[in-house]
Design an enzyme around this catalytic site. Sequence first.
Site, PDB file in Angstrom:
ATOM      1  N   SER A 150      31.209  15.001   0.793  1.00  0.00           N
ATOM      2  CA  SER A 150      29.777  15.030   0.479  1.00  0.00           C
ATOM      3  C   SER A 150      29.302  13.617   0.182  1.00  0.00           C
ATOM      4  O   SER A 150      30.077  12.772  -0.273  1.00  0.00           O
ATOM      5  CB  SER A 150      29.533  15.918  -0.748  1.00  0.00           C
ATOM      6  OG  SER A 150      28.230  15.756  -1.259  1.00  0.00           O
ATOM      7  N   TYR A 164      30.624  18.875  -9.315  1.00  0.00           N
ATOM      8  CA  TYR A 164      30.645  18.970  -7.855  1.00  0.00           C
ATOM      9  C   TYR A 164      30.926  17.609  -7.224  1.00  0.00           C
ATOM     10  O   TYR A 164      31.794  17.477  -6.357  1.00  0.00           O
ATOM     11  CB  TYR A 164      29.300  19.510  -7.352  1.00  0.00           C
ATOM     12  CG  TYR A 164      29.187  19.536  -5.842  1.00  0.00           C
ATOM     13  CD1 TYR A 164      29.740  20.576  -5.110  1.00  0.00           C
ATOM     14  CD2 TYR A 164      28.535  18.512  -5.150  1.00  0.00           C
ATOM     15  CE1 TYR A 164      29.649  20.594  -3.724  1.00  0.00           C
ATOM     16  CE2 TYR A 164      28.430  18.526  -3.775  1.00  0.00           C
ATOM     17  CZ  TYR A 164      28.987  19.569  -3.070  1.00  0.00           C
ATOM     18  OH  TYR A 164      28.904  19.581  -1.690  1.00  0.00           O
TER      19      TYR A 164
END
Length: 257
Positions: A150, A164
């Site tokens: 990501s 996250y």
Amino acid sequence: MSRVGWCAVTATTRQKILITGASSGLGEGMARRFAAEGRALALCARRLDRLEALATELRPAAAQVATAHLDVTDTDSVPGVFGALADELGGLDRVIVNAGLGKGAPVGTGNAAANIETVQTNLVGALAQIEAALEIFRAQDRGHLVLISSMSAIRGLPRAQAAYSASKAGLSALGQGLQAEFADSPITVSVLLPGYIETDINRGVRTAMMSDTETGVNAMVSAIEKESSWAPVPRWPWVPIAAALRNLPDAITRRMV
């Protein structure tokens, strides 16, 4: 075979592709793209009903579609699932470690379970997948490992996204280490860093930088087929944003995240 020679033939050899988290979102999108090109697919996900419905839809175009239930947090089950799917397809040319979770809460606010589950899925579960994939690739002496990280791996995000982004940073670091280990070998490792792409995991996010699902999936498949070692996707606006997040002073990047 030399690295140059190996790269020259990958376009014809990456026919048998395993994708985790394939029942929805980016995993489903990639499965559709590869199926349309006549590849053989091994698809894994927790939601087997959705996975089977997708497989039925893809089989007329794909060379083969095998499916399996997989919860990547059940780490002991991962090698068996990967091994069975590899046997069914007659080997694996590419494994896309895509299964992920976007839960989270500000750290220290009494919602530790959501953050722990996210790290267990995105990092520990990913490591279990990487272990299983590389065991197969080492035995074959070839393969392409793709890690879906990501953009948040570049610069830690605050509040509900802190855990996250930490999980994805860990995944990116694993990829970098493996790239060094397998340099100049017939095993290649790619790390993709998606920005905001319209999927369930980004539902509720409001930003002008959101890409539609088709654009995002097309960018990801393009980077995968090129076997890019490190690729923010889509390239615009995420390549320049990645450079800014990596190089600008903290006082500036804190305002960007």
